[in-house]
Design an enzyme around this catalytic site. Structure first.
Site, mmCIF file in Angstrom:
data_model
loop_
_atom_site.group_PDB
_atom_site.id
_atom_site.type_symbol
_atom_site.label_atom_id
_atom_site.label_comp_id
_atom_site.label_asym_id
_atom_site.label_seq_id
_atom_site.Cartn_x
_atom_site.Cartn_y
_atom_site.Cartn_z
ATOM 1 N N ARG A 37 0.817 -1.225 0.000
ATOM 2 C CA ARG A 37 0.000 0.000 0.000
ATOM 3 C C ARG A 37 0.850 1.274 0.000
ATOM 4 N NH1 ARG A 37 -2.494 0.411 6.048
ATOM 5 N NH2 ARG A 37 -3.551 2.161 5.093
ATOM 6 N N TYR A 38 2.045 1.203 0.613
ATOM 7 C CA TYR A 38 2.885 2.407 0.668
ATOM 8 C C TYR A 38 3.865 2.460 -0.505
ATOM 9 C CZ TYR A 38 0.964 3.024 5.318
ATOM 10 O OH TYR A 38 0.099 3.193 6.367
ATOM 11 N N ILE A 185 9.742 -3.600 25.054
ATOM 12 C CA ILE A 185 10.956 -3.330 24.274
ATOM 13 C C ILE A 185 10.843 -2.037 23.472
ATOM 14 C CG2 ILE A 185 12.338 -4.177 22.326
ATOM 15 C CD1 ILE A 185 12.026 -6.988 23.401
ATOM 16 N N ALA A 322 10.895 -9.525 13.100
ATOM 17 C CA ALA A 322 11.236 -9.560 11.685
ATOM 18 C C ALA A 322 11.908 -10.879 11.294
ATOM 19 C CB ALA A 322 12.160 -8.388 11.371
ATOM 20 N N HIS A 445 40.059 -14.671 23.479
ATOM 21 C CA HIS A 445 40.267 -13.835 24.661
ATOM 22 C C HIS A 445 40.970 -12.536 24.262
ATOM 23 C CE1 HIS A 445 41.140 -12.729 28.797
ATOM 24 N NE2 HIS A 445 42.360 -12.416 28.380
HETATM 25 P P1 FAD Z 1 5.124 -5.650 8.357
HETATM 26 O O1 FAD Z 1 6.544 -5.267 8.485
HETATM 27 O O2 FAD Z 1 4.138 -5.082 9.296
HETATM 28 O O3 FAD Z 1 4.702 -5.360 6.879
HETATM 29 C C1 FAD Z 1 3.411 -5.502 6.419
HETATM 30 C C2 FAD Z 1 3.293 -4.697 5.163
HETATM 31 O O4 FAD Z 1 2.062 -5.001 4.545
HETATM 32 C C3 FAD Z 1 3.280 -3.191 5.406
HETATM 33 O O5 FAD Z 1 4.207 -2.571 4.540
HETATM 34 C C4 FAD Z 1 1.856 -2.771 5.077
HETATM 35 O O6 FAD Z 1 1.785 -1.471 4.526
HETATM 36 C C5 FAD Z 1 1.470 -3.819 4.059
HETATM 37 N N1 FAD Z 1 0.038 -4.074 3.981
HETATM 38 C C6 FAD Z 1 -0.766 -4.489 4.992
HETATM 39 N N2 FAD Z 1 -2.008 -4.684 4.534
HETATM 40 C C7 FAD Z 1 -1.972 -4.383 3.223
HETATM 41 C C8 FAD Z 1 -2.958 -4.392 2.208
HETATM 42 N N3 FAD Z 1 -4.194 -4.778 2.465
HETATM 43 N N4 FAD Z 1 -2.590 -4.008 0.975
HETATM 44 C C9 FAD Z 1 -1.316 -3.632 0.695
HETATM 45 N N5 FAD Z 1 -0.346 -3.610 1.622
HETATM 46 C C10 FAD Z 1 -0.677 -3.990 2.868
HETATM 47 N N6 FAD Z 1 11.426 -6.702 15.062
HETATM 48 C C11 FAD Z 1 12.656 -7.237 15.144
HETATM 49 O O7 FAD Z 1 12.829 -8.421 14.824
HETATM 50 N N7 FAD Z 1 13.729 -6.492 15.576
HETATM 51 C C12 FAD Z 1 13.592 -5.193 15.947
HETATM 52 O O8 FAD Z 1 14.565 -4.549 16.330
HETATM 53 C C13 FAD Z 1 12.312 -4.608 15.875
HETATM 54 N N8 FAD Z 1 12.134 -3.316 16.212
HETATM 55 C C14 FAD Z 1 10.897 -2.754 16.067
HETATM 56 C C15 FAD Z 1 10.737 -1.423 16.420
HETATM 57 C C16 FAD Z 1 9.499 -0.822 16.286
HETATM 58 C C17 FAD Z 1 9.341 0.627 16.636
HETATM 59 C C18 FAD Z 1 8.394 -1.578 15.790
HETATM 60 C C19 FAD Z 1 7.046 -0.967 15.638
HETATM 61 C C20 FAD Z 1 8.543 -2.913 15.463
HETATM 62 C C21 FAD Z 1 9.791 -3.517 15.608
HETATM 63 N N9 FAD Z 1 9.993 -4.862 15.285
HETATM 64 C C22 FAD Z 1 11.236 -5.410 15.405
HETATM 65 C C23 FAD Z 1 8.898 -5.707 14.789
HETATM 66 C C24 FAD Z 1 8.994 -5.876 13.268
HETATM 67 O O9 FAD Z 1 8.950 -4.609 12.672
HETATM 68 C C25 FAD Z 1 7.862 -6.750 12.755
HETATM 69 O O10 FAD Z 1 7.865 -7.978 13.442
HETATM 70 C C26 FAD Z 1 8.033 -7.021 11.273
HETATM 71 O O11 FAD Z 1 8.034 -5.827 10.533
HETATM 72 C C27 FAD Z 1 6.894 -7.913 10.774
HETATM 73 O O12 FAD Z 1 7.065 -8.159 9.429
HETATM 74 P P2 FAD Z 1 5.810 -8.529 8.508
HETATM 75 O O13 FAD Z 1 6.394 -8.824 7.175
HETATM 76 O O14 FAD Z 1 4.989 -9.559 9.162
HETATM 77 O O15 FAD Z 1 4.900 -7.243 8.462
#
Ligand code: FAD
Length: 467
Positions: A37-38, A185, A322, A445
């Site tokens: 979407r972005y 966290i 992630a 070490h």
């Molecule tokens: P997301 O990264 O949430 O991506 C989903 C994507 O799908 C988004 O771009 C969204 O726009 C898109 N989307 C959703 N619905 C639709 C739709 N209907 N149509 C089109 N596009 C759509 N995890 C770590 O492992 N290490 C870290 O250090 C860490 N730090 C973090 C810090 C913060 C501030 C936050 C908020 C999270 C952090 N996380 C971290 C968590 C991590 O960001 C998520 O676990 C990870 O991004 C999940 O990946 P994902 O692919 O499941 O989904």
């Protein structure tokens, strides 16, 4: 404008789960469409999560370290904070990575469709984008729609002084007085950034410790090391009302450490967890079951209840991390390509990238107790590590958990680079190492990772005289 595309695999969402699934599927020779979407790829992690938060933590950590160095003979002047430059640096880091993903998609001939996607049937998704509608017909789908910050009903989230993590990462201002609503966290990482920049930061956490999943002794150690970073840590306490007034955001508390009267803040960061996006994609139109909270249930091959539709990442459950999403994505793509692959890791590491870092993997001591596992917990204090002492990291600790056969089943650490040191523990657990395997591995070490080898030596009885 309306367009129609047919593909072997469609991936909905381009976070770490989505882009990794798309790339792996394309590398395996499949025809792939990636819907986002972005305008940039990378999802929460790259745009508003893992990466920008680590960029800011890296920069602001030096402020604390410079203050410490002054005690040891190297003095710098008062830091001058240029928020615009700091923000630009963070954006550069994010841009480098998201731009890289765009190029990698092109190289693999992954077709990126920008817009919001929703299922319209068991083999179709409609994408509404700025340039019009696209209908994607697919043989297989991977849902990687991620999650978003939880909003609480009593909080005026539309007030611009009430932040979620995305707002906090924007670095619009340095509030004089700030509240972290939630002691997990994400809150503590952002809290460190703002405290280093000069905000006076309070924390409210409804349970009895910060970072509730971590072991109590690890968090006790963390608290000792961050003494003075936060003004007031209110444990066993809840925020029960948040009211945005002209002169500030007033928060009412209830519980053990609750101040009697509402406290006025210049900003409140609400970080009380994340909710999955499963119920925002019309999954029911494809016959995919989504639970009340928005999670999509999958089997160990990441398959939903519909054979040709898979789901990965935050949308399928905890831990929302992630690296979990990436590993799940490979399983889904490989299963679609005909490979027999399962998601069955023994451990998924958790890391808080504060200064000091807190990291754990496998069974915590708390879980071992709850699950009635017979275990031994050994702790190596970094005050006995030459490298830690030389690097002013001597307050840290490494703890390993062994089962009754002396096999390692868990490990936790608090200290400089704990997140990096944890890699050895993860590998040891996956490989089924026992204490002897770890103790006999020659650790260089002086290093901090010696602490893992030395903890195993304690378990082996080779060291008995720890301080
Ligand atoms: P997301 O990264 O949430 O991506 C989903 C994507 O799908 C988004 O771009 C969204 O726009 C898109 N989307 C959703 N619905 C639709 C739709 N209907 N149509 C089109 N596009 C759509 N995890 C770590 O492992 N290490 C870290 O250090 C860490 N730090 C973090 C810090 C913060 C501030 C936050 C908020 C999270 C952090 N996380 C971290 C968590 C991590 O960001 C998520 O676990 C990870 O991004 C999940 O990946 P994902 O692919 O499941 O989904």
């Amino acid at each position: 404008m309306s367009d129609k595309i047919t593909t072997q695999v469609v991936v909905l969402g381009s976070g770490p789960g989505g882009y990794s699934a798309a790339f792996r599927a394309a590398d395996l020779g499949l025809d792939v469409v990636l819907i986002e979407r972005y305008s940039t790829l990378g999802g929460v992690c790259l745009n508003v999560g893992c990466i920008p938060s680590k960029a800011l933590l890296h920069m602001t950590k030096h402020i604390e370290e410079a203050q410490h160095l002054a005690e040891e003979g190297i003095e710098f002047g008062e830091p001058k904070i240029d928020l615009d430059k700091l923000r630009k640096h963070k954006e550069k880091v994010v841009g480098q990575l998201t731009g890289g993903l765009g190029q990698m998609s092109k190289m693999r001939k992954v077709k990126v469709v920008n817009g919001y996607g929703k299922f319209t049937g068991s083999n179709t998704i409609k994408v509404e984008g700025d340039d019009g509608e696209t209908e994607v017909k697919f043989d297989n789908a991977i849902i990687a729609a991620g999650s978003q910050a939880i909003k609480l009903p009593f909080i005026p989230h539309d007030d611009d002084r009430v932040w979620d993590s995305t707002d906090a990462l924007e670095l619009k201002e340095i509030p004089k007085k700030m509240l972290l609503l939630g002691g997990g966290i994400i809150a503590l990482e952002m809290g460190q950034v703002y405290a280093s920049l000069g905000s006076k930061v309070d924390v409210v956490e409804m349970t009895d410790q910060l970072v509730p999943p971590a072991d109590a002794d690890i968090i006790k150690n963390f608290n000792k090391q961050i003494k003075g970073r936060f003004e007031n840590i209110m444990l066993n306490t809840k925020a029960t009302n948040v009211e945005a007034k002209k002169d500030g955001v007033y928060v009412t508390f209830e519980g053990d450490k609750a101040p009697k009267d509402p406290v006025k803040y210049d900003a409140v960061l609400v970080a009380v967890g994340r909710a999955p996006n499963g119920n925002k994609i019309d999954a029911d139109k494809a016959g995919v079951n989504v639970d009340d909270r928005g999670f999509i249930k999958v089997d160990s091959q990441m398959r939903t209840n519909v054979d040709h539709i898979f789901a990965i990442g935050d949308v399928v459950g905890q831990p929302m991390l992630a690296h979990k999403a990436v590993h799940e994505s490979h399983v889904a793509a490989e299963v679609i390509s005909g490979k027999k692959h399962f998601f069955e890791p023994k451990v998924i590491p958790s890391i808080m990238y504060t200064n000091p870092e807190v990291a754990w993997a496998g069974v915590t001591e708390k879980e071992a107790k709850e699950q009635g596992i017979e275990y031994d917990a050994v702790t190596f204090p970094w005050s006995a590590s030459g490298r830690a002492i030389a690097s002013n990291a001597q307050q840290g600790m490494t703890k390993l958990i062994f089962d009754k056969n002396n096999r390692i089943i868990g490990g936790s650490m608090c200290g400089t680079n704990a997140g990096e040191l944890l890699g050895e523990v993860c590998l040891a657990i996956e490989m089924g190492c026992d204490a002897e395997d770890i103790a006999l591995t020659v650790h260089a070490h002086p290093t901090l990772h010696e602490s893992v080898g030395l903890a195993a030596e304690i378990q082996e009885g080779a060291i008995t005289d720890m301080p």
